[in-house]
Design a protein around this motif. Structure first.
Motif, mmCIF file in Angstrom:
data_model
loop_
_atom_site.group_PDB
_atom_site.id
_atom_site.type_symbol
_atom_site.label_atom_id
_atom_site.label_comp_id
_atom_site.label_asym_id
_atom_site.label_seq_id
_atom_site.Cartn_x
_atom_site.Cartn_y
_atom_site.Cartn_z
ATOM 1 N N TRP B 55 11.797 56.676 -114.909
ATOM 2 C CA TRP B 55 11.483 58.017 -114.286
ATOM 3 C C TRP B 55 10.291 58.060 -113.494
ATOM 4 O O TRP B 55 10.218 59.222 -112.738
ATOM 5 C CB TRP B 55 10.761 58.758 -115.681
ATOM 6 C CG TRP B 55 11.991 59.004 -116.785
ATOM 7 C CD1 TRP B 55 12.006 58.379 -118.071
ATOM 8 C CD2 TRP B 55 13.200 59.886 -116.542
ATOM 9 N NE1 TRP B 55 13.421 58.641 -118.503
ATOM 10 C CE2 TRP B 55 13.836 59.794 -117.830
ATOM 11 C CE3 TRP B 55 13.468 60.968 -115.748
ATOM 12 C CZ2 TRP B 55 15.067 60.421 -118.020
ATOM 13 C CZ3 TRP B 55 14.736 61.694 -116.108
ATOM 14 C CH2 TRP B 55 15.451 61.314 -117.021
ATOM 15 N N GLU B 56 9.442 56.868 -113.252
ATOM 16 C CA GLU B 56 8.454 57.135 -112.387
ATOM 17 C C GLU B 56 9.210 56.992 -110.751
ATOM 18 O O GLU B 56 8.714 57.915 -110.112
ATOM 19 C CB GLU B 56 7.543 55.711 -112.610
ATOM 20 C CG GLU B 56 6.479 55.362 -111.414
ATOM 21 C CD GLU B 56 5.328 56.537 -111.412
ATOM 22 O OE1 GLU B 56 5.002 57.126 -112.684
ATOM 23 O OE2 GLU B 56 5.025 57.114 -110.605
ATOM 24 N N VAL B 74 12.732 68.594 -115.175
ATOM 25 C CA VAL B 74 12.607 67.598 -115.618
ATOM 26 C C VAL B 74 11.164 67.025 -116.404
ATOM 27 O O VAL B 74 10.470 66.876 -115.316
ATOM 28 C CB VAL B 74 13.154 66.262 -114.724
ATOM 29 C CG1 VAL B 74 13.050 64.843 -115.441
ATOM 30 C CG2 VAL B 74 14.539 66.639 -113.997
ATOM 31 N N GLU B 76 10.273 64.870 -117.963
ATOM 32 C CA GLU B 76 9.562 63.386 -117.863
ATOM 33 C C GLU B 76 8.774 62.922 -116.526
ATOM 34 O O GLU B 76 8.218 62.153 -116.538
ATOM 35 C CB GLU B 76 10.964 62.344 -117.849
ATOM 36 C CG GLU B 76 11.623 62.101 -119.040
ATOM 37 C CD GLU B 76 12.525 63.132 -119.497
ATOM 38 O OE1 GLU B 76 12.698 64.272 -118.865
ATOM 39 O OE2 GLU B 76 13.551 62.605 -120.320
ATOM 40 N N ILE B 77 9.091 64.159 -115.469
ATOM 41 C CA ILE B 77 8.260 63.764 -114.332
ATOM 42 C C ILE B 77 7.123 64.769 -114.017
ATOM 43 O O ILE B 77 6.473 64.830 -113.078
ATOM 44 C CB ILE B 77 9.247 63.754 -113.064
ATOM 45 C CG1 ILE B 77 9.856 64.944 -112.743
ATOM 46 C CG2 ILE B 77 9.975 62.552 -113.191
ATOM 47 C CD1 ILE B 77 10.695 65.069 -111.391
ATOM 48 N N ARG B 102 17.570 68.811 -115.748
ATOM 49 C CA ARG B 102 17.917 67.706 -116.625
ATOM 50 C C ARG B 102 19.123 67.875 -117.340
ATOM 51 O O ARG B 102 19.513 68.534 -118.125
ATOM 52 C CB ARG B 102 16.654 67.556 -117.736
ATOM 53 C CG ARG B 102 16.736 66.508 -118.650
ATOM 54 C CD ARG B 102 16.340 65.243 -117.991
ATOM 55 N NE ARG B 102 15.768 64.270 -119.137
ATOM 56 C CZ ARG B 102 16.641 63.292 -119.535
ATOM 57 N NH1 ARG B 102 17.938 63.396 -119.139
ATOM 58 N NH2 ARG B 102 16.438 62.628 -120.375
ATOM 59 N N SER B 137 19.598 60.355 -117.716
ATOM 60 C CA SER B 137 19.291 58.909 -118.115
ATOM 61 C C SER B 137 20.792 58.330 -118.326
ATOM 62 O O SER B 137 21.736 58.792 -118.579
ATOM 63 C CB SER B 137 18.643 58.928 -119.368
ATOM 64 O OG SER B 137 18.885 57.469 -120.072
#
Lengths: 459, 192
Positions: B55-56, B74, B76-77, B102, B137
């Motif tokens: 995710w980074e 998203v 995650e970010i 997402r 993912s």
């Protein structure tokens, strides 16, 4: 006479031989894409059988599944309406529109609304809808009917579309680049989406176990309409219901591959509950479907998922075009559905076939279309809907074939005429067979004569 | 008798003898590399597909994204700015250029990605933007639609859509035009 309608229309269509060749090639290409996709799945035939069996099961419990669907839809906050026929469906739509005072209406592709003549009905009541599927938008501007249930404008060339857009959208004259034309339509229809008060859609599949409805598009026009409008009206035939969401894992694997040779349409939208502040309606329409369900010979036609694969493969459709069928749904499937709606008007359609059986081969839900075409012919002849010429000639043939003497005599007569007076049969006016075929060379003797002679010589 | 009664009665009388639901068609699943298969399919249907490691890495791509601002969905970010679109009217969303959403299930056989209602911010968002970006993912990839439906709880949300590629049409003389009424392009990020 209904008998001649398809034949007459097809003859007209065939006057432009180049255009017909192009129409044929275009549709065969779509068939080829379907083949390529189908061959990529080793389980293709198993999927077809499974889909057919799911539909078979559903039809055998249709009333229960309809009630289950209704209950779940109501629980989801969807308003459920039932319409016995086309007129009632149209009145229900009108009622909803009037209740909201709505005048700006967009519609995504729905063969059911075509079948019910909704656009014309609304027009007669001072309301207009905009068909937002690009193909339907084009034919709507041209005031034509769609000629194919999946590819509504397949009968048109880009120049035709350019002329139509030039007239109605003021596009660049002579610019027939598809991307340019599509972008112009996008801009025009974007405005319609933004201002729409009501969005009407069809339903590809209605899921009984959760009351949800699935709509498949490539363009995104169903969603652009529904998510922007205050009211969503979904129109569906009662045969569109399937038992479970999991069954979509079978049908959606078959639908687009059969229809256009794509693995799946760009959008497969699952509508369950209206968004906050939105009103959602579904109209369950019979319009002759329960009547067709009652006929053991024809009930399998209700398995149809409207993919259009039978159109693309049918040699008669490819060489006569959708408009020759004078029905909302043309092609082979249309020909076994339409006589149920109106036997007299559509008596010609089951005869518009060579019974080659290709349609049954490509049908993703294994409808025995070619057998039903044949069955309809039996029914139509018995109901007196066949042409007098056909009736008489069949009777005469029956008499001749039943009598060895008459059979021999007529064979000898035919060979004599062919040899000594060919003008009688080689006449496009007198002999319809000769219009696009050669007459065979007359053999010197019949098989019986040859056999007798040979036997005599050997003794 | 209401139409409802009429129809249900007619169907009850007309329906064929009961037949059972079939067994699910068995087929051999030889899925070797789902990420590879999925990416290839996505590319074949007119979309971009980029595989990123973590995710980074996706965040870095997002921060350096060329062009107009991207609304983010998203979690995650970073903050899910798509939620600002939640209750907006269609006209307010018209000028949206790019949106990153997402996805929750990715289907290798057809490149389709499941976006439930809760991931859209506003149901119109995946359709009204010009450029659509979707992150998914690698763990959320499945071979076919059958496995996809097994993963989705259909009753959990009021709406959901499988998105396979950018919007398109071949209605003009069977010429494929990418970009019909929905987004003109789709870029998919598969996060390993």
């Amino acid at each position: 006479m209904a008998e001649k309608s398809h034949a007459k229309a097809a003859a007209l269509f065939n006057e432009d031989e180049q255009r017909v060749d192009w129409h044929n090639e275009t549709l065969w290409m779509v068939r080829s894409k379907r083949d390529r996709m189908a061959r990529q799945l080793p389980e293709w035939e198993a999927l077809r059988s499974e889909a057919s069996a799911i539909k078979e099961h559903t039809l055998s419990h249709l009333d229960e599944y309809l009630v289950a669907f209704e209950q779940n839809a109501l629980r989801n906050g969807v308003q459920v309406h039932w319409a016995s026929d086309a007129r009632e469906h149209n009145e229900i739509v009108l009622g909803i529109l009037r209740k909201h005072g709505a005048r700006r209406i967009v519609k995504s592709k729905s063969m059911l609304t075509e079948e019910c003549g909704l656009n014309t009905f609304l027009h007669d009541h001072g309301l207009s809808t905009v068909d937002t599927d690009l193909g339907e938008f084009i034919v709507q501007l041209r005031e034509e009917l769609p000629s194919h249930i999946v590819l509504p404008a397949i009968h048109l060339k880009r120049e035709d579309v350019s002329h139509t857009f030039e007239k109605h959208l003021h596009t660049e004259p002579g610019n027939s680049d598809p991307t340019y034309l599509a972008r112009e339509a996008r801009a025009h229809l974007r405005k319609r989406f933004m201002e729409a008060e009501v969005a009407i859609t069809g339903v590809n599949f209605a899921v009984a176990e959760n009351g949800g409805m699935v709509v498949c598009t490539n363009e995104g026009n169903a969603d652009m309409g529904v998510h922007a409008a205050r009211v969503h009206i979904a129109s569906m035939g009662i045969e569109k219901v399937i038992p479970r969401a999991a069954d979509l894992g079978v049908f959606l694997r078959l639908l687009a591959r059969s229809a256009t040779g794509q693995p799946i349409t760009t959008y497969s939208s699952h509508f369950l509950r209206p968004r906050e502040g939105q009103e959602m309606h579904v109209i369950l329409v019979d319009n002759g479907r329960s009547r067709q369900l009652a006929k053991p010979a024809f009930r399998n036609s209700l398995k149809c998922i409207r993919c259009g694969a039978c159109f693309n493969t049918c040699p008669v459709y490819r060489f006569s075009g959708g408009h020759s069928y004078h029905s909302a749904v043309a092609g082979p499937i249309g020909s076994i559905l339409a006589p149920n709606f109106d036997m007299k008007k559509n008596a010609d359609l089951p005869f518009a076939s060579s019974l080659c059986g290709s349609c049954s081969n490509v049908c993703p839900v294994k409808i025995n279309i070619h057998e039903q075409l044949w069955h309809w012919r039996q029914v139509l002849m018995q109901e007196g809907q066949g042409s007098l010429g056909k009736k008489l000639s069949m009777k005469v043939m029956g008499v001749v074939l039943a009598s060895p003497f008459l059979y021999k005599w007529s064979g000898a007569l035919a060979r004599t005429v062919l040899r000594y007076a060919p003008g009688v049969v080689k006449s496009k006016k007198l002999n319809p067979w000769y219009q696009s075929r050669e007459m065979p060379v007359a053999p010197r003797q019949s098989f019986q004569e040859w056999y007798r002679k040979k036997k005599h010589n050997e003794q | 008798m209401s139409s409802r009664e009429k129809i249900l009665r007619a169907v009850a009388v007309a329906k064929p003898p009961a037949s059972a639901l079939p067994e699910a068609a068995a087929y051999v699943q030889e899925e070797v590399d789902l990420v590879q298969h999925f990416s290839a399919t996505v590319r074949s249907i007119g979309a971009d597909c980029v595989v990123v490691k973590g995710w980074e890495a996706l965040l870095q791509v997002y921060l350096q994204y060329q062009g107009l601002p991207v609304l983010n969905g998203v979690g995650e970010i970073g903050e899910r700015t798509i939620m600002s679109a939640a209750k907006r009217e269609a006209s307010a969303l018209e000028s949206l250029h790019a949106v990153l959403l997402r996805g929750r299930v990715g289907v290798a056989e057809n490149g389709a990605i499941w976006i439930p209602d809760s991931e859209t911010g506003n149901r119109l968002l995946p359709f009204i933007c010009e450029q659509l970006l979707i992150a998914i993912s690698a763990a959320e990839l499945v071979p076919t639609l059958r496995e996809a439906y097994a993963r989705i709880d259909m009753k959990a949300e009021g709406y959901g859509v499988f998105i396979a590629g950018p919007s398109k049409s071949a209605d003009i003389e069977q010429s494929l035009v990418i970009g019909a009424h929905g987004p003109l392009s789709l870029r998919v990020f598969v996060v390993e």
